[in-house]
Design a protein around this motif. Sequence first.
Motif, PDB file in Angstrom:
ATOM      1  N   SER A 185      -6.170 -24.668 -19.221  1.00 39.72           N
ATOM      2  CA  SER A 185      -6.995 -25.850 -19.507  1.00 39.72           C
ATOM      3  C   SER A 185      -8.478 -25.655 -19.228  1.00 39.72           C
ATOM      4  O   SER A 185      -9.281 -26.496 -19.608  1.00 39.72           O
ATOM      5  CB  SER A 185      -6.482 -27.066 -18.737  1.00 39.72           C
ATOM      6  N   GLY A 186      -8.852 -24.558 -18.615  1.00 41.54           N
ATOM      7  CA  GLY A 186     -10.260 -24.307 -18.342  1.00 41.54           C
ATOM      8  C   GLY A 186     -11.066 -23.958 -19.570  1.00 41.54           C
ATOM      9  O   GLY A 186     -12.297 -23.926 -19.516  1.00 41.54           O
ATOM     10  N   SER A 187     -10.390 -23.719 -20.692  1.00 44.50           N
ATOM     11  CA  SER A 187     -11.127 -23.350 -21.895  1.00 44.50           C
ATOM     12  C   SER A 187     -10.456 -23.914 -23.144  1.00 44.50           C
ATOM     13  O   SER A 187      -9.272 -24.225 -23.148  1.00 44.50           O
ATOM     14  CB  SER A 187     -11.227 -21.827 -22.010  1.00 44.50           C
ATOM     15  N   THR A 188     -11.258 -24.035 -24.184  1.00 46.21           N
ATOM     16  CA  THR A 188     -10.762 -24.465 -25.484  1.00 46.21           C
ATOM     17  C   THR A 188     -10.006 -23.298 -26.116  1.00 46.21           C
ATOM     18  O   THR A 188     -10.426 -22.154 -26.013  1.00 46.21           O
ATOM     19  CB  THR A 188     -11.948 -24.873 -26.380  1.00 46.21           C
ATOM     20  N   GLN A 189      -8.894 -23.607 -26.755  1.00 48.45           N
ATOM     21  CA  GLN A 189      -8.064 -22.562 -27.365  1.00 48.45           C
ATOM     22  C   GLN A 189      -8.223 -22.592 -28.884  1.00 48.45           C
ATOM     23  O   GLN A 189      -8.146 -23.654 -29.500  1.00 48.45           O
ATOM     24  CB  GLN A 189      -6.597 -22.776 -26.996  1.00 48.45           C
ATOM     25  N   ARG A 190      -8.426 -21.431 -29.460  1.00 47.18           N
ATOM     26  CA  ARG A 190      -8.532 -21.345 -30.920  1.00 47.18           C
ATOM     27  C   ARG A 190      -7.140 -21.542 -31.532  1.00 47.18           C
ATOM     28  O   ARG A 190      -6.153 -21.003 -31.043  1.00 47.18           O
ATOM     29  CB  ARG A 190      -9.104 -19.994 -31.336  1.00 47.18           C
ATOM     30  N   ARG A 191      -7.089 -22.286 -32.616  1.00 51.41           N
ATOM     31  CA  ARG A 191      -5.818 -22.545 -33.288  1.00 51.41           C
ATOM     32  C   ARG A 191      -5.162 -21.253 -33.786  1.00 51.41           C
ATOM     33  O   ARG A 191      -3.944 -21.111 -33.692  1.00 51.41           O
ATOM     34  CB  ARG A 191      -6.011 -23.515 -34.451  1.00 51.41           C
ATOM     35  N   ASP A 192      -5.951 -20.334 -34.317  1.00 52.79           N
ATOM     36  CA  ASP A 192      -5.357 -19.103 -34.823  1.00 52.79           C
ATOM     37  C   ASP A 192      -4.719 -18.285 -33.703  1.00 52.79           C
ATOM     38  O   ASP A 192      -3.665 -17.666 -33.878  1.00 52.79           O
ATOM     39  CB  ASP A 192      -6.362 -18.274 -35.623  1.00 52.79           C
ATOM     40  N   LYS A 193      -5.315 -18.314 -32.520  1.00 46.95           N
ATOM     41  CA  LYS A 193      -4.738 -17.618 -31.368  1.00 46.95           C
ATOM     42  C   LYS A 193      -3.419 -18.273 -30.956  1.00 46.95           C
ATOM     43  O   LYS A 193      -2.429 -17.580 -30.683  1.00 46.95           O
ATOM     44  CB  LYS A 193      -5.717 -17.639 -30.200  1.00 46.95           C
ATOM     45  N   LEU A 194      -3.394 -19.605 -30.901  1.00 43.31           N
ATOM     46  CA  LEU A 194      -2.171 -20.319 -30.536  1.00 43.31           C
ATOM     47  C   LEU A 194      -1.069 -20.086 -31.560  1.00 43.31           C
ATOM     48  O   LEU A 194       0.097 -19.905 -31.201  1.00 43.31           O
ATOM     49  CB  LEU A 194      -2.456 -21.820 -30.394  1.00 43.31           C
ATOM     50  N   ALA A 195      -1.437 -20.084 -32.837  1.00 42.17           N
ATOM     51  CA  ALA A 195      -0.449 -19.844 -33.896  1.00 42.17           C
ATOM     52  C   ALA A 195       0.139 -18.442 -33.749  1.00 42.17           C
ATOM     53  O   ALA A 195       1.353 -18.250 -33.872  1.00 42.17           O
ATOM     54  CB  ALA A 195      -1.099 -20.026 -35.267  1.00 42.17           C
ATOM     55  N   GLY A 196      -0.708 -17.461 -33.448  1.00 46.73           N
ATOM     56  CA  GLY A 196      -0.225 -16.099 -33.251  1.00 46.73           C
ATOM     57  C   GLY A 196       0.627 -15.947 -32.005  1.00 46.73           C
ATOM     58  O   GLY A 196       1.552 -15.135 -31.960  1.00 46.73           O
ATOM     59  N   LEU A 197       0.323 -16.741 -30.990  1.00 49.05           N
ATOM     60  CA  LEU A 197       1.086 -16.724 -29.743  1.00 49.05           C
ATOM     61  C   LEU A 197       2.522 -17.206 -29.957  1.00 49.05           C
ATOM     62  O   LEU A 197       3.471 -16.634 -29.427  1.00 49.05           O
ATOM     63  CB  LEU A 197       0.385 -17.618 -28.713  1.00 49.05           C
ATOM     64  N   LEU A 198       2.665 -18.266 -30.755  1.00 52.33           N
ATOM     65  CA  LEU A 198       3.979 -18.899 -30.920  1.00 52.33           C
ATOM     66  C   LEU A 198       4.733 -18.478 -32.182  1.00 52.33           C
ATOM     67  O   LEU A 198       5.949 -18.638 -32.250  1.00 52.33           O
ATOM     68  CB  LEU A 198       3.813 -20.420 -30.891  1.00 52.33           C
ATOM     69  N   TRP A 199       4.014 -17.970 -33.190  1.00 52.24           N
ATOM     70  CA  TRP A 199       4.661 -17.514 -34.432  1.00 52.24           C
ATOM     71  C   TRP A 199       4.092 -16.156 -34.838  1.00 52.24           C
ATOM     72  O   TRP A 199       3.461 -16.011 -35.896  1.00 52.24           O
ATOM     73  CB  TRP A 199       4.455 -18.538 -35.556  1.00 52.24           C
ATOM     74  N   PRO A 200       4.311 -15.145 -34.020  1.00 50.52           N
ATOM     75  CA  PRO A 200       3.690 -13.849 -34.284  1.00 50.52           C
ATOM     76  C   PRO A 200       4.193 -13.156 -35.549  1.00 50.52           C
ATOM     77  O   PRO A 200       3.496 -12.315 -36.106  1.00 50.52           O
ATOM     78  CB  PRO A 200       4.040 -13.035 -33.037  1.00 50.52           C
ATOM     79  N   ASP A 201       5.373 -13.502 -36.016  1.00 49.98           N
ATOM     80  CA  ASP A 201       5.956 -12.819 -37.166  1.00 49.98           C
ATOM     81  C   ASP A 201       5.603 -13.470 -38.502  1.00 49.98           C
ATOM     82  O   ASP A 201       5.961 -12.945 -39.555  1.00 49.98           O
ATOM     83  CB  ASP A 201       7.481 -12.750 -37.038  1.00 49.98           C
ATOM     84  N   LEU A 202       4.915 -14.603 -38.466  1.00 51.82           N
ATOM     85  CA  LEU A 202       4.560 -15.302 -39.700  1.00 51.82           C
ATOM     86  C   LEU A 202       3.139 -14.964 -40.125  1.00 51.82           C
ATOM     87  O   LEU A 202       2.298 -14.619 -39.292  1.00 51.82           O
ATOM     88  CB  LEU A 202       4.685 -16.818 -39.512  1.00 51.82           C
ATOM     89  N   ASP A 203       2.880 -15.113 -41.421  1.00 51.54           N
ATOM     90  CA  ASP A 203       1.505 -14.925 -41.869  1.00 51.54           C
ATOM     91  C   ASP A 203       0.659 -16.084 -41.335  1.00 51.54           C
ATOM     92  O   ASP A 203       1.189 -17.109 -40.901  1.00 51.54           O
ATOM     93  CB  ASP A 203       1.421 -14.803 -43.400  1.00 51.54           C
ATOM     94  N   ASP A 204      -0.646 -15.903 -41.351  1.00 56.99           N
ATOM     95  CA  ASP A 204      -1.563 -16.871 -40.734  1.00 56.99           C
ATOM     96  C   ASP A 204      -1.374 -18.286 -41.253  1.00 56.99           C
ATOM     97  O   ASP A 204      -1.352 -19.237 -40.475  1.00 56.99           O
ATOM     98  CB  ASP A 204      -3.020 -16.438 -40.945  1.00 56.99           C
ATOM     99  N   LYS A 205      -1.242 -18.432 -42.556  1.00 54.26           N
ATOM    100  CA  LYS A 205      -1.120 -19.771 -43.149  1.00 54.26           C
ATOM    101  C   LYS A 205       0.140 -20.486 -42.661  1.00 54.26           C
ATOM    102  O   LYS A 205       0.089 -21.642 -42.254  1.00 54.26           O
ATOM    103  CB  LYS A 205      -1.133 -19.675 -44.678  1.00 54.26           C
ATOM    104  N   LYS A 206       1.268 -19.795 -42.669  1.00 50.51           N
ATOM    105  CA  LYS A 206       2.528 -20.400 -42.213  1.00 50.51           C
ATOM    106  C   LYS A 206       2.487 -20.686 -40.713  1.00 50.51           C
ATOM    107  O   LYS A 206       2.974 -21.717 -40.255  1.00 50.51           O
ATOM    108  CB  LYS A 206       3.720 -19.501 -42.551  1.00 50.51           C
ATOM    109  N   ALA A 207       1.908 -19.753 -39.952  1.00 53.95           N
ATOM    110  CA  ALA A 207       1.817 -19.952 -38.501  1.00 53.95           C
ATOM    111  C   ALA A 207       0.946 -21.163 -38.182  1.00 53.95           C
ATOM    112  O   ALA A 207       1.289 -21.972 -37.312  1.00 53.95           O
ATOM    113  CB  ALA A 207       1.271 -18.692 -37.835  1.00 53.95           C
ATOM    114  N   LEU A 208      -0.172 -21.317 -38.880  1.00 52.01           N
ATOM    115  CA  LEU A 208      -1.048 -22.477 -38.650  1.00 52.01           C
ATOM    116  C   LEU A 208      -0.385 -23.782 -39.075  1.00 52.01           C
ATOM    117  O   LEU A 208      -0.566 -24.815 -38.424  1.00 52.01           O
ATOM    118  CB  LEU A 208      -2.387 -22.288 -39.367  1.00 52.01           C
ATOM    119  N   THR A 209       0.406 -23.731 -40.146  1.00 51.43           N
ATOM    120  CA  THR A 209       1.164 -24.921 -40.562  1.00 51.43           C
ATOM    121  C   THR A 209       2.177 -25.291 -39.481  1.00 51.43           C
ATOM    122  O   THR A 209       2.309 -26.468 -39.115  1.00 51.43           O
ATOM    123  CB  THR A 209       1.879 -24.667 -41.911  1.00 51.43           C
TER     124      THR A 209
END
Length: 176
Positions: A44-68
């Motif tokens: 919580s000490g910092s703002t998290q980029r959405r693309d980083k979070l998407a990669g953290l939780l859906w590493p096997d998906l392409d960027d668009k699907k992970a962000l969705t």
Amino acid sequence: VVMFVAEIKVSLFGAGQVLRQKRGKVSFHGRKAFALLAYLLVESGSTQRRDKLAGLLWPDLDDKKALTNLRVTLNRLKKGLGETQTPYLLSNRQSLQLNPEVKLWLDVREFSELIQQTWRHPHESRSSCSDCQPKLIRAAELYSAEFLDGFFLEDCQVFEEWQLMQREQYHLEALE
């Protein structure tokens, strides 16, 4: 004396639990919503980029699907937490963060703060210091089990590594 009343209480030692004032235990549809919340709370000490979070939780998906998937999971998380006048999460198209205005109690944060207070306090021995003993006892009570004990996400190695690092950090603090 003003008492701090948490709107939300989160325990990340053990299996993990979220409680909302006057509403009780919060349930989320899917484990990734809870994983996202846990990550945002600890980081919580910092703002998290959405693309980083998407990669953290859906590493096997392409960027668009992970962000969705992140967008859907974020909606589930917000729905689970419920609506309040002060939103729990602040988000825009690029980033996401915990709202610093939210009155929140987090067991791992209190645990670490108590340990740090005993380190900063001048004394010969923490175990015999009358100021530090109650803090150490409270910290031991909070450390009821390992960080997110028994919680896992399949095919999320980066999240698993983060979780393991957090678990090790809290474990080392508890040993101290």
